[in-house]
Design a protein around this motif. Structure first.
Motif, PDB file in Angstrom:
ATOM      1  N   SER A   1       0.781  -1.211   0.194  1.00  0.00           N
ATOM      2  CA  SER A   1      -0.018   0.130   0.041  1.00  0.00           C
ATOM      3  C   SER A   1       0.862   1.277   0.286  1.00  0.00           C
ATOM      4  O   SER A   1       1.941   1.277   0.369  1.00  0.00           O
ATOM      5  CB  SER A   1      -1.035   0.166   1.226  1.00  0.00           C
ATOM      6  OG  SER A   1       0.021   0.180   2.378  1.00  0.00           O
ATOM      7  N   LEU A   2       0.379   2.255  -0.500  1.00  0.00           N
ATOM      8  CA  LEU A   2       0.839   3.553  -0.326  1.00  0.00           C
ATOM      9  C   LEU A   2      -0.113   4.488   0.070  1.00  0.00           C
ATOM     10  O   LEU A   2      -1.065   4.786  -0.142  1.00  0.00           O
ATOM     11  CB  LEU A   2       1.189   4.196  -1.813  1.00  0.00           C
ATOM     12  CG  LEU A   2       2.189   5.459  -1.778  1.00  0.00           C
ATOM     13  CD1 LEU A   2       3.739   4.803  -1.551  1.00  0.00           C
ATOM     14  CD2 LEU A   2       2.225   5.828  -3.390  1.00  0.00           C
ATOM     15  N   ASN A   3       0.381   5.409   1.465  1.00  0.00           N
ATOM     16  CA  ASN A   3      -0.515   6.325   2.108  1.00  0.00           C
ATOM     17  C   ASN A   3      -0.408   7.640   1.333  1.00  0.00           C
ATOM     18  O   ASN A   3       0.647   8.007   1.272  1.00  0.00           O
ATOM     19  CB  ASN A   3       0.076   6.528   3.531  1.00  0.00           C
ATOM     20  CG  ASN A   3      -0.758   7.305   4.298  1.00  0.00           C
ATOM     21  OD1 ASN A   3      -1.687   8.149   3.672  1.00  0.00           O
ATOM     22  ND2 ASN A   3      -0.297   7.647   5.596  1.00  0.00           N
ATOM     23  N   VAL A   4      -1.587   7.892   0.530  1.00  0.00           N
ATOM     24  CA  VAL A   4      -1.576   9.203  -0.274  1.00  0.00           C
ATOM     25  C   VAL A   4      -1.634  10.266   0.733  1.00  0.00           C
ATOM     26  O   VAL A   4      -1.168  11.541   0.225  1.00  0.00           O
ATOM     27  CB  VAL A   4      -2.811   9.146  -1.269  1.00  0.00           C
ATOM     28  CG1 VAL A   4      -2.853   7.882  -2.241  1.00  0.00           C
ATOM     29  CG2 VAL A   4      -4.141   9.040  -0.469  1.00  0.00           C
ATOM     30  N   LEU A   5      -1.696  10.240   1.905  1.00  0.00           N
ATOM     31  CA  LEU A   5      -1.906  11.521   2.779  1.00  0.00           C
ATOM     32  C   LEU A   5      -0.573  12.096   3.278  1.00  0.00           C
ATOM     33  O   LEU A   5      -0.443  13.222   3.448  1.00  0.00           O
ATOM     34  CB  LEU A   5      -2.395  11.052   4.070  1.00  0.00           C
ATOM     35  CG  LEU A   5      -4.028  10.565   4.018  1.00  0.00           C
ATOM     36  CD1 LEU A   5      -4.583  10.447   5.603  1.00  0.00           C
ATOM     37  CD2 LEU A   5      -4.846  11.776   3.448  1.00  0.00           C
ATOM     38  N   GLU A   6       0.345  11.196   2.797  1.00  0.00           N
ATOM     39  CA  GLU A   6       1.958  11.525   2.920  1.00  0.00           C
ATOM     40  C   GLU A   6       2.559  12.472   1.668  1.00  0.00           C
ATOM     41  O   GLU A   6       3.295  13.090   1.972  1.00  0.00           O
ATOM     42  CB  GLU A   6       2.842  10.366   3.066  1.00  0.00           C
ATOM     43  CG  GLU A   6       2.658   9.748   4.511  1.00  0.00           C
ATOM     44  CD  GLU A   6       3.330   8.357   4.770  1.00  0.00           C
ATOM     45  OE1 GLU A   6       4.033   7.935   3.836  1.00  0.00           O
ATOM     46  OE2 GLU A   6       3.447   7.784   5.755  1.00  0.00           O
TER      47      GLU A   6
END
Length: 111
Positions: free
Chosen positions: A48-53
């Motif tokens: 997964s990739l945290n788009v909030l970062e």
């Protein structure tokens, strides 16, 4: 690396890739939480990739897929959909089959 290159690289190098708000351990929106729960339940390994970062990734994934919402699930480089689509596929019994057809190994189902 540009946001588009980062996104493409993540999709190309991971059989199952989830772009989400937060992390699988700590989702930061209900829709991301729902998708991670479904993926964990059927026993699929995913990255997964945290788009909030990264604001560029957050907007970039929407542009990449031409899909307005997050989370977004990709399998073998193909865009599957967001929370509603994943949830519908799961409820219809199609999601496990979809992963198997794409050669994605699943953990043994708990009976």
């Amino acid at each position: 690396m540009s946001a588009q290159e980062t996104i493409k690289n993540a999709i190309d190098t991971n059989d199952v890739m989830l772009f989400m708000k937060g992390t699988p351990v700590f989702p930061q929106c209900g829709f991301s939480s729902t998708v991670t729960q479904i993926l964990n339940y059927i026993g699929v390994e995913y990255n997964s990739l945290n788009v909030l970062e990264d604001q560029d990734i957050r907007q970039g994934i929407k542009d990449f897929s031409n899909w307005p919402t997050i989370p977004q699930l990709y399998v073998k480089g193909e865009f599957v959909g967001g929370c509603d689509i994943v949830k519908d596929m799961f409820e219809q019994g199609e999601l496990r089959e979809f992963f198997e057809e794409n050669g994605i190994e699943l953990a043994a189902a708990e009976e």
